[in-house]
Design an enzyme around this catalytic site. Structure first.
Site, PDB file in Angstrom:
ATOM      1  N   HIS A  50      47.104  75.243  46.788  1.00 32.54           N
ATOM      2  CA  HIS A  50      45.726  74.837  46.547  1.00 32.54           C
ATOM      3  C   HIS A  50      44.941  74.665  47.845  1.00 32.54           C
ATOM      4  O   HIS A  50      43.712  74.687  47.832  1.00 32.54           O
ATOM      5  CB  HIS A  50      45.695  73.551  45.722  1.00 32.54           C
ATOM      6  N   HIS A  67      55.363  79.425  39.452  1.00 27.25           N
ATOM      7  CA  HIS A  67      55.719  78.651  38.264  1.00 27.25           C
ATOM      8  C   HIS A  67      57.224  78.610  38.010  1.00 27.25           C
ATOM      9  O   HIS A  67      57.661  78.017  37.025  1.00 27.25           O
ATOM     10  CB  HIS A  67      54.974  79.191  37.042  1.00 27.25           C
TER      11      HIS A  67
END
EC number: 1.11.1.21
Length: 753
Positions: A119, A282
């Site tokens: 991020h 993920h």
């Protein structure tokens, strides 16, 4: 693109059509600007009274005065003093040192730090080079309080002891990326490499993140058939990329795939890199949505009370952390071993049939049909609990979209290929905004030359000396091109640079390659004539050398501009020497990714009085934006515009803004004549952005100009600068300041100096 000034307060929406969005929005509702802040005792900005006033603040951001490290501090040198192995060892120890105030999922902070690094760098967008990990901007508003960054305030606090230990030798920007790398290494993944060199900022960047006045709200950034506004690279305000529940929470994997493809392409990722990043990322960790955010979470860091000391999203439900953690509102892990590198994400994606369900927070996610795998995944904190694996709508996009599925199936069948693809894509994600390899610091950087790094060949020959420079200057000025053409070409090459992501510039001489040679702003026919001349000078010189000495086209382009400026100054009786340091090299077409470089094409360049159709910002706003990408101050921007006008280098060859009777002479005539009260200005009736300078006595036209020209007399701040340069005692200062600003632009890409 410049940040836009909102005329109303940026209030958070209290209701939207999506439950997850609504919950997170309410959790950060205190980010709404209080009207009382604009009331008694608080100064009002000029844009409060005059919202359309030109904002020059982008040219003053990250001023040296705001940097406590001082203007002489060299971060690259400081980073080189680190024992990186020791730093990584400290980070690795932290990963499994769970803290009571924020316990680690599965006893390992690795996935948490991977998300932090992702991020931090994932805000990068290719269109204007803004965003990304440089500067450590995740520490500041608005990023530190974005809905997509919930809980990352804790990640940075966990890292504070390490940052404190290494101080100025390790920036937050580097530490966040390095920690993400070490986290994955500790979980069994092989990292492709790491380069340091990201300096820290000490104030928020001024970035246009979108038109919305509420977080996660609406489709205001879209038009037509879901066309996302440029230069944005996220689907909603406050998200890094896409809504995990699908466009506007529609739970449709196919339309989610369209959003993913668009958004990831805007950050320079192709389909293969996109699949690798999503599937690889993920593989680790879990999502957190133990309770409804609107019932449990206090405001984000920017709106939290002072005693929270910069932390936000305080959770008053259950323990407030651990198994009661709330982040995205989605809940669960994708794999059985969330702190290990495995193939389980792809195994599960293709091994189960997935059905919709609701998280405890009310968000829509997916679990295996018929309770298959119901007890596969261990709980992150409660040993007696087990869960089914989950998928987001955006995960299922990799299975349902035909192109993504083909790639994902290939990765599933070839684990080593998948691992390498993710490793390379992660390296690109975390280094894309750093620019060329010349800026990389440290011994863990890979030696590969990737096209996305805009590679430039190393100089493997002897450079020209002072005698050669003087000889070449004479050749350049005595040739078949004009001094104005030499200046125009040098500016066109160098001004392609973007300080936002360190791309472009004259080094590499890519102005002779596609796509730059064909850009409208560069007047391709005229440019080709100049380049043919310069290449002949280059060939003649290099062929005449008996040794290993050579000159590159890139160096000749800059030297031609320098010679022309010296010539223009001499016409005004100023003897100046424009600084010139050889050492640039010439890239090839094979080293130049045309599609990637296309985004550097100027939509406007006020320094050349160029403004293309289709811009959402005005010509004067685009001038400031261009100056911002060239890292110019207000005076530097001003003196360059004035000097280039009298040098007569307008892109279209017009005399618009050429406020002098002696074009080609370097002097302060532009400012003198602009401020001359014997001239009045009126808007032309038949042409856009054309103004006529009329002699007040004779009523005859004296000059023509654009809004970019007239802003230096209209805007009070710019007029104050113009008055300095238009004064009788400023002739020498004008020439000196122009040369200094010119040299700065010519060397923006000289990371070797």
């Amino acid at each position: 693109m410049l940040p836009r000034v909102n005329k109303r307060s940026n209030c958070i929406a209290k209701k939207t059509s999506n439950r997850l969005i609504s919950a997170v929005s309410l959790a950060i509702a205190s980010l709404c600007i209080s009207q009382s802040a604009l009331a008694d005792g608080m100064p009002k900005t000029n844009t409060f009274w005059w919202p359309e006033q030109l904002n020059l603040q982008p040219l003053r951001q990250n001023d040296a005065k705001s940097n406590p490290l001082g203007g002489d501090f060299n971060y690259a040198d400081a980073f080189k003093t680190l024992n990186l192995a020791n730093v990584k060892s400290d980070i690795k120890a932290l990963l499994t040192s769970s803290q009571d105030w924020w316990p680690a999922d599965y006893g390992h902070y690795g996935p948490f730090f991977v998300r932090m690094a992702w991020h931090s760098t994932g805000t990068y967008r290719m269109s204007d080079g803004r965003g990304g990990g440089a500067g450590g901007q995740q520490r500041f508003e608005p990023l530190n309080s974005w809905p997509d960054n919930v809980s990352l305030d804790k990640a940075r606090r966990l890292l504070w002891p390490i940052k404190q230990k290494y101080g100025r030798s390790l920036s937050w920007a580097d530490l966040m990326v390095l920690t993400g790398n070490v986290a994955m290494e500790s979980m069994g993944f092989t990292i492709y490499g790491f380069a340091g060199g990201r300096e820290d900022d000490f104030e928020p960047d001024l970035v246009y993140w979108g038109p919305e006045k509420k977080w996660l709200g609406g489709n205001e950034r879209y038009s037509g058939e879901r066309k996302l506004e440029e230069p944005l690279a996220a689907v909603q305000m406050g998200l890094i990329y896409v809504n995990p529940e699908g466009p506007n929470g529609n739970h449709d994997p196919i339309s989610a795939a369209a959003d993913i493809r668009d958004v990831f392409a805007r950050m320079a990722m192709n389909d293969e890199e996109t699949v690798a990043l999503i599937a690889g990322g993920h593989t680790f960790g879990k999502a957190h949505g133990a309770h409804k955010p609107d019932e449990c979470l206090d405001p984000a860091p920017a709106g939290a009370t002072i005693e929270e000391q910069g932390l936000g999203w305080k959770n008053k439900c259950g323990k407030g952390n651990a198994e009661d953690t709330i982040t995205s509102g989605l809940e669960g892990a994708w794999s059985v071993s969330p702190t290990q590198w495995t193939m389980q994400y792809l195994d599960n994606l293709f091994g189960f049939e997935w059905v919709e369900t609701q998280s405890p927070a009310g968000a829509t996610q997916w679990i295996p049909k018929d309770n298959a795998g119901a007890n596969l995944v261990p709980d992150a904190h409660v040993k007696s609990k087990r869960h089914a694996p989950i998928m987001f709508t955006t995960d299922l996009a990799l299975k349902e979209d035909p192109q993504y599925r083909k790639i994902a199936e290939r990765f599933h069948a070839n684990p080593k290929e998948f691992e390498l693809a993710f490793s390379k894509a992660w390296f690109k994600l975390t280094h894309r905004d750093m620019g060329p390899r010349a800026r990389y610091v440290g011994d863990e950087s890979p030696t590969d030359d990737f096209l996305w790094q805009d590679p430039i060949p190393s100089v493997d020959y002897s450079l020209i000396d002072k005698r050669d420079i003087q000889h070449l200057k004479t050749k350049l000025l005595d040739g078949d091109v004009t001094p104005a053409q030499l200046v125009k070409t040098a500016w066109a090459a160098a001004a392609s640079f973007r300080a936002t992501d360190m791309r472009g510039g004259v080094n590499g001489a890519r102005i002779q390659l596609a796509p730059q040679k064909n850009w409208e702003v560069n007047n391709p026919d005229e440019l080709n004539t100049v380049l043919m001349f310069l290449n002949k000078v280059k060939k003649d010189f290099n062929d005449g050398q008996s040794g290993n000495k050579q000159v590159s086209l890139a160096d000749l382009i800059v030297l031609g501009g320098a010679a022309a400026i010296e010539h223009a100054a001499s016409k005004n009786d100023f003897d100046v020497e424009v600084p010139f340091i050889p050492g640039r090299s010439d890239a090839t077409q094979a080293q130049t990714e045309v599609e990637s470089f296309a985004v550097l094409e100027p939509k406007a360049d006020g320094f050349r009085n160029y403004y293309a159709q289709g811009n959402t910002l005005s010509p004067v706003e685009m001038l400031v934006d261009k100056a911002n990408t060239l890292d110019l101050s207000v005076p530097e921007m001003s003196v360059l515009v004035a000097g280039l006008r009298v040098m007569n280098i307008n892109a279209d060859g017009s005399d618009r803004g050429v406020l002098t009777d002696n074009p080609g002479t370097l002097n302060n005539d532009f400012f003198v004549n602009l401020l001359d009260m014997s001239t009045r200005w009126e808007k032309a009736k038949d042409q856009q952005d054309l103004y006529l300078g009329i002699d007040r006595k004779s009523n005859k036209q004296r000059w023509s100009a654009s809004s970019v020209d007239l802003i230096f007399g209209s805007n009070s701040e710019l007029r104050a600068v113009a008055e300095v340069y238009a004064s009788d005692d400023a002739h020498q200062q004008f020439v000196d300041d122009f040369v200094n600003a010119w040299t700065k632009v010519m060397t923006l890409d000289r990371f070797d100096l």
